[in-house]
Design an enzyme around this catalytic site. Structure first.
Site, mmCIF file in Angstrom:
data_model
loop_
_atom_site.group_PDB
_atom_site.id
_atom_site.type_symbol
_atom_site.label_atom_id
_atom_site.label_comp_id
_atom_site.label_asym_id
_atom_site.label_seq_id
_atom_site.Cartn_x
_atom_site.Cartn_y
_atom_site.Cartn_z
ATOM 1 N N GLY A 1 0.776 -1.540 -0.224
ATOM 2 C CA GLY A 1 0.207 0.060 -0.381
ATOM 3 C C GLY A 1 1.081 1.407 0.160
ATOM 4 N N CYS A 2 0.111 2.163 0.978
ATOM 5 C CA CYS A 2 0.918 3.558 0.457
ATOM 6 C C CYS A 2 2.299 3.947 1.249
ATOM 7 C CB CYS A 2 0.235 4.408 1.498
ATOM 8 S SG CYS A 2 0.871 6.078 1.846
ATOM 9 N N PHE A 3 3.523 3.802 0.277
ATOM 10 C CA PHE A 3 4.802 3.797 1.276
ATOM 11 C C PHE A 3 5.125 4.311 2.568
ATOM 12 C CE2 PHE A 3 6.745 6.152 -2.624
ATOM 13 C CZ PHE A 3 6.226 6.903 -2.052
ATOM 14 N N TRP A 4 4.192 5.772 2.305
ATOM 15 C CA TRP A 4 4.289 6.897 3.696
ATOM 16 C C TRP A 4 3.964 5.484 5.160
ATOM 17 C CZ3 TRP A 4 0.687 11.119 1.884
ATOM 18 C CH2 TRP A 4 1.941 11.664 0.901
ATOM 19 N N CYS A 5 2.776 4.285 4.790
ATOM 20 C CA CYS A 5 2.475 3.864 6.475
ATOM 21 C C CYS A 5 4.124 2.888 6.730
ATOM 22 C CB CYS A 5 1.216 2.835 5.566
ATOM 23 S SG CYS A 5 0.019 3.371 5.508
#
Length: 185
Positions: A11-15
Site C-alpha cells: 500500500g502507501c509507502f508512507w505507512c
C-alpha cells in the site's frame, strides 16, 4: 557488519515506512517505486496507475538481529495482503501487496513465508501478495522520505498511519526498537 536488503510493498509507502522504521534490526529504509515499465518514475506518474510501478520500501537490515523471513512475517501483518491493488481507500496497482526478492534465496524464503501464512489462516481470505523479481528500485522524491515523522499532524497520517504504528507497537512489542520516541504515533 553485513547487511541485507529487502524490497516490499504493502500500500502507501508512507505507512509501510513508518511502521518498519520502528522495527529492531532495521538500519535504513527508503520509499520508492519498482515493478513497472517506466524509467525514473515520479510520484505523480505512479499515482496514475499507468506505469505499473508499486509504491515500495527498500529496507536495509541486520540479519543477525532480524531475519528476512521474520521481516516478511511482520510485513504480512502490517497491511491487508488479501485485497488486490488496494489498502483501505488507496486503490490502484501502485498499492498492491508485493515482495520483490533480489536473489533466489530471498524468492524461496518469500514463497515459504506466503505458504506458512496461508496455512496458518491468519487472514480470513486468501493472500493476494505477489512475488515479482526486483528489476530496478527507484528512490522516491525527498518529500516522501520519513513522511510520517515530518507530518504527524496531517489528516492522512492521523487517520491511517498513526493507527498502524500504534497497532504494531501493541502487537509486536518484542520487535520494536528500544529508542523509538513514544510521541512518534
Amino acid at each position: 557488519m553485513w547487511m541485507e536488503t529487502a524490497v516490499i510493498g504493502g500500500g502507501c509507502f508512507w505507512c509501510v515506512e513508518a511502521v518498519l522504521r520502528e522495527l529492531n534490526g532495521v538500519a535504513s529504509i527508503r520509499p520508492g517505486y519498482a515493478g513497472g515499465h517506466t524509467a525514473n518514475p515520479t510520484y505523480k506518474e505512479v499515482c496514475t496507475g499507468t506505469t505499473f510501478h508499486a509504491e515500495v520500501v527498500e529496507v536495509t537490515f541486520d540479519p543477525a538481529i532480524l531475519s528476512y523471513v521474520d521481516l516478511l512475517r511482520i510485513f504480512l501483518t502490517i497491511h491487508d495482503p488479501t485485497t488486490p491493488n488496494r489498502q483501505g481507500a488507496d486503490v490502484g496497482t501502485q498499492y498492491r501487496s508485493v515482495i520483490m526478492p533480489a536473489s533466489t534465496e530471498q524468492e524461496n524464503a518469500a514463497r515459504g513465508v506466503l505458504a506458512e501464512v496461508e496455512a496458518a489462516q491468519i487472514w480470513q481470505a486468501p493472500l493476494s501478495t505477489t512475488i515479482e523479481p526486483l528489476q530496478i528500485f527507484y528512490p522516491a522524491e525527498p518529500e516522501h522520505v520519513d513522511y510520517f515523522a515530518r507530518h504527524p499532524e496531517a489528516a492522512y497520517c492521523q487517520a491511517v498511519i498513526a493507527p498502524k504504528v500504534r497497532a504494531f507497537r501493541k502487537h509486536a512489542a518484542d520487535h520494536v526498537r528500544a529508542n523509538i520516541s513514544p510521541n512518534h504515533a
